[in-house]
Design an enzyme around this catalytic site. Structure first.
Site, PDB file in Angstrom:
ATOM      1  CE1 TYR A  60      -4.063  -1.397  -0.702  1.00  0.00           C
ATOM      2  CE2 TYR A  60      -3.320  -3.064   0.846  1.00  0.00           C
ATOM      3  CZ  TYR A  60      -4.193  -2.652  -0.140  1.00  0.00           C
ATOM      4  OH  TYR A  60      -5.182  -3.491  -0.585  1.00  0.00           O
ATOM      5  NE  ARG A  63      -0.037  -0.087  -6.280  1.00  0.00           N
ATOM      6  CZ  ARG A  63       1.113  -0.794  -6.239  1.00  0.00           C
ATOM      7  NH1 ARG A  63       1.240  -1.812  -5.436  1.00  0.00           N
ATOM      8  NH2 ARG A  63       2.120  -0.476  -7.019  1.00  0.00           N
ATOM      9  CB  VAL A  97      -8.219   2.286  -2.804  1.00  0.00           C
ATOM     10  CG1 VAL A  97      -9.133   1.129  -2.426  1.00  0.00           C
ATOM     11  CG2 VAL A  97      -7.031   1.757  -3.607  1.00  0.00           C
ATOM     12  CG  HIS A 113     -13.886  -2.122  -2.803  1.00  0.00           C
ATOM     13  ND1 HIS A 113     -13.753  -2.598  -4.085  1.00  0.00           N
ATOM     14  CD2 HIS A 113     -14.976  -2.753  -2.294  1.00  0.00           C
ATOM     15  CE1 HIS A 113     -14.736  -3.468  -4.345  1.00  0.00           C
ATOM     16  NE2 HIS A 113     -15.487  -3.574  -3.277  1.00  0.00           N
ATOM     17  CB  CYS A 145      -4.820   3.484  17.124  1.00  0.00           C
ATOM     18  SG  CYS A 145      -6.423   3.916  17.759  1.00  0.00           S
ATOM     19  CB  SER A 184     -13.582  -7.347 -14.579  1.00  0.00           C
ATOM     20  OG  SER A 184     -13.385  -7.479 -13.191  1.00  0.00           O
ATOM     21  CD  GLU A 210     -11.600  -6.871 -21.498  1.00  0.00           C
ATOM     22  OE1 GLU A 210     -10.928  -7.329 -22.429  1.00  0.00           O
ATOM     23  OE2 GLU A 210     -11.197  -6.775 -20.334  1.00  0.00           O
TER      24      GLU A 210
HETATM   25  P1  NAD Z   1     -10.620  -5.201 -12.699  1.00  0.00           P
HETATM   26  O1  NAD Z   1      -9.144  -5.064 -12.860  1.00  0.00           O
HETATM   27  O2  NAD Z   1     -11.190  -6.508 -12.324  1.00  0.00           O
HETATM   28  O3  NAD Z   1     -11.290  -4.784 -14.091  1.00  0.00           O
HETATM   29  C1  NAD Z   1     -10.854  -3.648 -14.790  1.00  0.00           C
HETATM   30  C2  NAD Z   1     -11.772  -3.443 -15.962  1.00  0.00           C
HETATM   31  O4  NAD Z   1     -11.418  -2.214 -16.554  1.00  0.00           O
HETATM   32  C3  NAD Z   1     -11.676  -4.535 -17.032  1.00  0.00           C
HETATM   33  O5  NAD Z   1     -12.964  -5.011 -17.311  1.00  0.00           O
HETATM   34  C4  NAD Z   1     -11.092  -3.792 -18.242  1.00  0.00           C
HETATM   35  O6  NAD Z   1     -11.651  -4.227 -19.461  1.00  0.00           O
HETATM   36  C5  NAD Z   1     -11.502  -2.370 -17.954  1.00  0.00           C
HETATM   37  N1  NAD Z   1     -10.627  -1.356 -18.553  1.00  0.00           N
HETATM   38  C6  NAD Z   1      -9.304  -1.416 -18.829  1.00  0.00           C
HETATM   39  N2  NAD Z   1      -8.892  -0.258 -19.373  1.00  0.00           N
HETATM   40  C7  NAD Z   1      -9.977   0.568 -19.438  1.00  0.00           C
HETATM   41  C8  NAD Z   1     -10.194   1.896 -19.910  1.00  0.00           C
HETATM   42  N3  NAD Z   1      -9.215   2.641 -20.436  1.00  0.00           N
HETATM   43  N4  NAD Z   1     -11.456   2.417 -19.798  1.00  0.00           N
HETATM   44  C9  NAD Z   1     -12.466   1.691 -19.283  1.00  0.00           C
HETATM   45  N5  NAD Z   1     -12.316   0.419 -18.823  1.00  0.00           N
HETATM   46  C10 NAD Z   1     -11.079  -0.130 -18.904  1.00  0.00           C
HETATM   47  O7  NAD Z   1     -11.038  -4.063 -11.707  1.00  0.00           O
HETATM   48  P2  NAD Z   1     -12.323  -3.903 -10.799  1.00  0.00           P
HETATM   49  O8  NAD Z   1     -13.487  -4.511 -11.479  1.00  0.00           O
HETATM   50  O9  NAD Z   1     -12.357  -2.473 -10.416  1.00  0.00           O
HETATM   51  O10 NAD Z   1     -12.064  -4.782  -9.492  1.00  0.00           O
HETATM   52  C11 NAD Z   1     -10.832  -4.905  -8.907  1.00  0.00           C
HETATM   53  C12 NAD Z   1     -10.697  -4.398  -7.460  1.00  0.00           C
HETATM   54  O11 NAD Z   1      -9.329  -3.958  -7.291  1.00  0.00           O
HETATM   55  C13 NAD Z   1     -11.530  -3.214  -7.113  1.00  0.00           C
HETATM   56  O12 NAD Z   1     -12.258  -3.568  -6.000  1.00  0.00           O
HETATM   57  C14 NAD Z   1     -10.592  -2.079  -6.707  1.00  0.00           C
HETATM   58  O13 NAD Z   1     -10.835  -1.692  -5.368  1.00  0.00           O
HETATM   59  C15 NAD Z   1      -9.231  -2.634  -6.756  1.00  0.00           C
HETATM   60  N6  NAD Z   1      -8.300  -1.802  -7.590  1.00  0.00           N
HETATM   61  C16 NAD Z   1      -8.284  -0.432  -7.457  1.00  0.00           C
HETATM   62  C17 NAD Z   1      -7.449   0.359  -8.260  1.00  0.00           C
HETATM   63  C18 NAD Z   1      -7.445   1.865  -8.088  1.00  0.00           C
HETATM   64  O14 NAD Z   1      -7.871   2.372  -7.063  1.00  0.00           O
HETATM   65  N7  NAD Z   1      -7.001   2.613  -9.106  1.00  0.00           N
HETATM   66  C19 NAD Z   1      -6.627  -0.260  -9.205  1.00  0.00           C
HETATM   67  C20 NAD Z   1      -6.669  -1.672  -9.307  1.00  0.00           C
HETATM   68  C21 NAD Z   1      -7.522  -2.423  -8.495  1.00  0.00           C
END
Ligand code: NAD
Length: 238
Positions: A60, A63, A97, A113, A145, A184, A210
């Protein structure tokens, strides 16, 4: 293509990692379920925090550092602009996040989340999360804390209950249009929101390169990158 938002519509937006992809933050599913080289399903769990808190904090901290280097993209900005055009009729729920929606100007939003920039007591002593942007080089640096418990990231790990669910359920029930961007459709309960919206009679739109796993529940699928497709997709009727 243009999708109309009528004066009686209420919009519920759900975003996932895909909306931040064009800002430079990797999605979770990219590279075979690894998130920036880590197996998230092994790290983002309460067991991992108990077993190896240094590894969880290392993940984290990285991140936080990645997030500080990137900026909102046109999709985050388009949602903030849509909110400004729909006072009292716009609600944003993000699974992300990162804080890119806030930095783009979104106001009425929840992070179901959790949030990278916050920490809370790992003993769950009841004190609220605190703002914490620190990038820790080692576990010794992580704060405590007032109750003595070590701080943990304010993140909903796999197996934990998402935040703000009663409010999210109320907002879905009241909405007439649901927009889902860049997720996804594999993480629950978020993957079910589109089904709840359909049951309540709402139109449902997905944007992403997709179709998601839950594609059949959408009335429209707009294939493309969020930053290219979202700006200009909606027409707000007055
Ligand atoms: P996921 O990785 O499962 O799915 C990502 C989706 O985004 C895919 O379906 C893909 O096709 C799509 N995608 C890729 N590029 C794109 C674009 N340019 N425009 C639109 N869509 C695009 O992610 P999820 O469904 O969010 O679930 C994963 C979990 O991981 C979440 O709960 C989240 O909290 C966490 N996460 C967060 C971050 C962040 O905060 N930036 C990053 C990664 C994962």
């Amino acid at each position: 293509m243009s999708i109309s938002i009528t004066p009686s519509d209420r919009l519920f937006v759900l975003t996932g990692a895909g909306i931040s992809a064009e800002s430079g933050l990797p999605t979770f599913r990219a590279s075979d379920g690894l998130w920036a080289g880590y197996n998230v399903e092994e790290i983002c769990t309460p067991e991992a925090l108990r077993r190896n808190p240094a590894l969880v904090w290392d993940f984290y901290s990285k991140r936080r550092s990645d997030c500080a280097k990137v900026a909102p993209n046109p999709a985050h900005i388009a949602l903030a602009e849509l909110e400004a055009q729909l006072p009292g009729r716009f609600f944003l729920c993000t699974q992300n996040v990162d804080d890119l929606h806030e930095r783009a100007g979104s106001k009425n939003l929840v992070h179901m989340h959790g949030e990278l920039a916050k920490s809370r007591c790992e003993r769950e002593c009841g004190r609220p999360p605190v703002e914490d942007h620190a990038v820790y080089a080692s576990l010794d640096q992580v704060g405590r804390c007032p109750c003595g418990g070590r701080l943990r990231p304010h993140i909903v790990f796999f197996g934990e209950i998402p935040l703000e669910m009663p409010r999210i359920e109320r907002e879905i029930a009241a909405s007439t249009l649901m927009l889902v961007v860049g997720t996804s459709g594999s993480v629950y309960p978020a993957a079910n929101f589109v089904h709840w919206a359909r049951q309540a009679g709402a139109r449902t739109v997905y944007i992403g390169p997709e179709p998601p796993f839950n594609a059949t529940a959408f009335t429209h699928i707009v294939e493309g990158k969020a930053g290219e497709v979202l700006p200009g997709l909606f027409h707000v009727e007055s």
